[in-house]
Design a protein around this motif. Structure first.
Motif, short mmCIF file in Angstrom:
data_model
loop_
_atom_site.label_atom_id
_atom_site.label_comp_id
_atom_site.label_asym_id
_atom_site.label_seq_id
_atom_site.Cartn_x
_atom_site.Cartn_y
_atom_site.Cartn_z
N UNK A 51 0.87 -1.17 0.10
CA UNK A 51 0.00 0.06 -0.21
C UNK A 51 0.83 1.23 -0.02
N UNK A 52 1.86 0.99 0.47
CA UNK A 52 3.15 2.34 0.44
C UNK A 52 4.54 1.58 0.37
N UNK A 53 5.51 2.56 0.14
CA UNK A 53 6.91 2.24 -0.02
C UNK A 53 7.28 1.64 1.37
N UNK A 54 8.51 0.64 1.35
CA UNK A 54 8.96 0.31 2.45
C UNK A 54 9.72 1.24 3.14
N UNK A 55 9.87 2.43 2.58
CA UNK A 55 10.54 3.42 3.38
C UNK A 55 9.70 4.14 4.22
N UNK A 56 8.40 4.28 3.84
CA UNK A 56 7.37 4.76 4.71
C UNK A 56 7.07 3.78 5.88
N UNK A 57 7.00 2.63 5.76
CA UNK A 57 7.02 1.57 6.76
C UNK A 57 8.03 1.69 7.72
N UNK A 58 9.32 1.81 7.12
CA UNK A 58 10.39 1.81 7.98
C UNK A 58 10.84 3.19 8.77
N UNK A 59 10.05 3.93 8.34
CA UNK A 59 9.80 5.54 9.14
C UNK A 59 8.74 5.53 10.17
N UNK A 60 8.02 4.54 10.38
CA UNK A 60 6.96 4.50 11.41
C UNK A 60 7.52 4.57 12.84
N UNK A 61 8.44 4.12 13.10
CA UNK A 61 8.86 4.19 14.89
C UNK A 61 9.35 5.43 14.94
N UNK A 62 9.60 6.21 14.05
CA UNK A 62 9.90 7.88 14.32
C UNK A 62 8.84 8.72 14.77
N UNK A 63 7.49 8.16 14.66
CA UNK A 63 6.46 9.01 15.20
C UNK A 63 6.00 8.59 16.59
#
Length: 130
Positions: A51-63
């Motif tokens: 549904x989104x790029x892996x980069x977005x998934x990888x960024x989730x812990x930063x929120x």
């Protein structure tokens, strides 16, 4: 400022309107919102969907927290949001989202069209991620 990800899929624009209002509310409360739009499922040559790029998934812990939005599909979240959740398996295995607050918003086209049940279909994902 708490970093809040507003992650949504909108089929006809109704959930998008809600997301825009939520973004303004997060800003007014002193938060730093990031809007992530799930535009649809992406088919890959290996047969997997995303549904989104892996980069977005990888960024989730930063929120610091999350607000998820999806239209109702027969009383459940859309397949696009479900595909997004499927992509987060690695984060779940590593406990990367444990302790981060999350909420859900939805829109339905009919009275009693699933507004009451659709948020429940996100509880499983919220619980698994901690």
């Amino acid at each position: 400022k708490p970093k809040i990800a507003i992650i949504y899929f909108s089929a006809y624009g109704h959930v998008k309107t809600l997301a825009e209002t939520i973004k303004a509310s997060v800003e007014a409360a002193g938060g730093e919102p990031t809007v992530i739009v799930l535009s649809g499922e992406i088919a890959h040559e290996d047969g997997k969907n995303s549904a989104v790029s892996q980069d977005i998934i990888d960024s989730l812990p930063s929120y610091d927290g999350f607000l998820f939005g999806s239209p109702t599909r027969f009383g459940m979240i859309s397949s696009v949001l479900k595909t997004f959740w499927d992509q987060t398996a690695g984060l779940w295995m590593g406990g990367k989202l444990v302790g981060k607050p999350a909420a859900f918003f939805t829109s339905t086209g009919t009275q009693g069209g699933g507004t009451e049940t659709t948020p429940l279909t996100c509880v499983t994902q919220f619980t698994h991620h901690g």
